[in-house]
Design a protein around this motif. Structure first.
Motif, short mmCIF file in Angstrom:
data_model
loop_
_atom_site.label_atom_id
_atom_site.label_comp_id
_atom_site.label_asym_id
_atom_site.label_seq_id
_atom_site.Cartn_x
_atom_site.Cartn_y
_atom_site.Cartn_z
N GLY A 156 0.81 -1.20 0.00
CA GLY A 156 0.00 0.00 0.00
C GLY A 156 0.85 1.26 0.00
N ARG A 157 0.18 2.41 0.07
CA ARG A 157 0.87 3.69 0.02
C ARG A 157 0.45 4.59 1.18
NH1 ARG A 157 3.59 1.37 -2.85
NH2 ARG A 157 4.35 1.85 -4.96
N LEU A 158 1.43 5.28 1.73
CA LEU A 158 1.19 6.40 2.63
C LEU A 158 1.41 7.69 1.84
CD1 LEU A 158 0.90 7.76 5.49
CD2 LEU A 158 3.41 7.61 5.62
N LEU A 159 0.40 8.54 1.82
CA LEU A 159 0.52 9.86 1.21
C LEU A 159 0.36 10.88 2.33
CD1 LEU A 159 -1.80 9.27 -1.88
CD2 LEU A 159 0.66 8.83 -1.68
N ALA A 160 1.47 11.38 2.82
CA ALA A 160 1.46 12.24 4.00
C ALA A 160 1.93 13.64 3.64
CB ALA A 160 2.36 11.66 5.09
N VAL A 161 1.37 14.60 4.34
CA VAL A 161 1.85 15.98 4.23
C VAL A 161 2.39 16.38 5.59
CG1 VAL A 161 1.23 18.36 3.78
CG2 VAL A 161 0.21 16.55 2.42
N ILE A 162 3.69 16.70 5.62
CA ILE A 162 4.34 17.09 6.86
C ILE A 162 4.29 18.61 6.99
CG2 ILE A 162 6.43 16.95 8.24
CD1 ILE A 162 5.02 14.25 7.51
N LYS A 163 3.71 19.09 8.08
CA LYS A 163 3.57 20.53 8.34
C LYS A 163 4.66 20.94 9.32
CE LYS A 163 -1.41 20.05 7.86
NZ LYS A 163 -2.73 20.47 8.33
N ALA A 164 5.66 21.64 8.82
CA ALA A 164 6.79 21.99 9.67
C ALA A 164 6.36 22.79 10.89
CB ALA A 164 7.83 22.78 8.86
N ARG A 165 5.45 23.74 10.71
CA ARG A 165 5.06 24.63 11.81
C ARG A 165 4.24 23.91 12.87
NH1 ARG A 165 9.15 27.74 11.06
NH2 ARG A 165 9.12 28.89 9.08
N SER A 166 3.63 22.79 12.51
CA SER A 166 2.91 22.01 13.52
C SER A 166 3.86 21.23 14.41
CB SER A 166 1.93 21.05 12.84
OG SER A 166 0.89 21.76 12.20
N GLU A 167 5.04 20.90 13.88
CA GLU A 167 6.04 20.19 14.66
C GLU A 167 6.83 21.14 15.55
OE1 GLU A 167 6.77 16.99 15.02
OE2 GLU A 167 5.31 16.22 13.58
N ASP A 168 7.31 22.23 14.97
CA ASP A 168 8.14 23.19 15.72
C ASP A 168 8.10 24.52 14.97
OD1 ASP A 168 10.13 24.72 16.93
OD2 ASP A 168 11.38 22.98 17.34
N VAL A 169 7.42 25.50 15.55
CA VAL A 169 7.21 26.77 14.86
C VAL A 169 8.50 27.59 14.75
CG1 VAL A 169 6.62 28.13 16.91
CG2 VAL A 169 5.59 28.70 14.70
N THR A 170 9.52 27.26 15.54
CA THR A 170 10.76 28.05 15.55
C THR A 170 11.88 27.42 14.73
OG1 THR A 170 11.59 26.98 17.57
CG2 THR A 170 10.21 28.94 17.83
N ALA A 171 11.81 26.13 14.46
CA ALA A 171 12.91 25.42 13.79
C ALA A 171 12.88 25.65 12.29
CB ALA A 171 12.84 23.93 14.10
N ASP A 172 14.03 25.46 11.66
CA ASP A 172 14.12 25.51 10.20
C ASP A 172 13.29 24.36 9.62
OD1 ASP A 172 15.52 24.48 7.57
OD2 ASP A 172 16.04 26.59 7.77
N PRO A 173 12.39 24.66 8.67
CA PRO A 173 11.55 23.59 8.13
C PRO A 173 12.33 22.40 7.58
CG PRO A 173 10.66 25.71 7.50
CD PRO A 173 11.99 25.98 8.16
N ASP A 174 13.46 22.64 6.93
CA ASP A 174 14.25 21.53 6.39
C ASP A 174 14.72 20.59 7.49
OD1 ASP A 174 14.01 22.25 3.72
OD2 ASP A 174 15.78 23.54 3.78
N ASP A 175 15.09 21.15 8.63
CA ASP A 175 15.51 20.31 9.76
C ASP A 175 14.33 19.51 10.31
OD1 ASP A 175 18.08 21.33 9.56
OD2 ASP A 175 17.75 22.89 11.07
N VAL A 176 13.17 20.16 10.36
CA VAL A 176 11.98 19.46 10.83
C VAL A 176 11.64 18.31 9.90
CG1 VAL A 176 9.50 19.67 11.25
CG2 VAL A 176 11.04 21.50 11.98
N PHE A 177 11.66 18.57 8.61
CA PHE A 177 11.33 17.53 7.64
C PHE A 177 12.27 16.33 7.78
CE2 PHE A 177 9.72 21.16 4.76
CZ PHE A 177 8.48 21.12 5.36
N GLU A 178 13.55 16.59 7.94
CA GLU A 178 14.50 15.49 8.04
C GLU A 178 14.26 14.66 9.30
OE1 GLU A 178 16.71 12.73 6.95
OE2 GLU A 178 16.45 14.46 5.61
N ASP A 179 13.94 15.33 10.39
CA ASP A 179 13.64 14.60 11.63
C ASP A 179 12.41 13.72 11.47
OD1 ASP A 179 15.80 15.76 12.88
OD2 ASP A 179 14.63 17.26 13.96
#
Length: 211
Positions: A156-179
């Protein structure tokens, strides 16, 4: 450009080609005389993934678990072209709207549940689903996906949208995405990622399959 699923077409609205599905209107979107309604990628992260040409693996008529259905903007389009579609939303107010959307779609099943607690709806949602679509505005987005992996069939497939600001509003989005991707890899193989900034700032579209 990747092929669209059966039941999703590009049709002319207001002088330009737009994504569309065939069904009753939900959020004031234009609808043509043949019953096709425009799919606004600016209001839909999955729509944005299609606009970016991501290979979602969808062909039409899939069984779907939609996490974070809200009032039904995107999941209504999904239900237009998919098979049984389980729509999980934890806030009561949007679920009332979602119930109205489901009245015109016999294959759409709204669930007032918390996507972080799949055990609360495991007795309702069938196993071996074709696809999970995830659009949740919460910390721990990878954890949500990993906990719900149990519903997906092996290919099957997971189609996910990662919202950087929902994880950490202060962190760099690229760092959030990698985590988040690092945690997702505990349960999934990542097939494709694309920033959706043309439509949604600081959002990452992810296509993955279970390990």
């Amino acid at each position: 450009m990747t092929d669209l699923p059966s039941g999703v077409e590009r049709r002319p609205f207001d002088g330009r080609e737009r994504l569309s599905t065939h069904g009753e209107t939900v959020y004031g979107e234009p609808r043509d005389e043949d019953g096709w309604r425009a799919w606004d990628a600016g209001r839909s992260k999955l729509g944005a993934m299609f606009e970016y040409g991501m290979d979602t693996g969808l062909v039409g008529d899939e069984t779907v678990l939609y996490l974070g259905a809200a009032s039904g903007t995107t999941v209504s389009h999904v239900a237009d072209f998919a098979g049984p579609t389980y729509a999980v939303e934890f806030a009561a107010r949007p679920v009332r709207d979602l119930l109205g959307v489901a009245e015109a779609r016999d294959n759409l099943f709204p669930l007032l549940k918390d996507a972080r607690k799949p055990e609360t709806y495991a007795h309702i949602v069938e196993a071996d689903l074709d696809c999970i679509v995830q659009d949740v505005a919460t910390r721990g987005q990878a954890t949500v996906a990993n906990r719900n992996r149990q519903f997906l069939r092996d290919d099957g497939r997971l189609l996910a949208v990662i919202k950087a600001r929902s994880e950490d509003v202060t962190a760099d989005p690229d760092d959030v995405f990698e985590d988040v991707l690092t945690e997702l890899r505990e349960a999934y193989e990542i097939l494709e990622t694309t920033r959706l900034d043309r439509f949604h700032d600081d959002h990452l579209g992810v296509v993955a399959r279970p390990k």
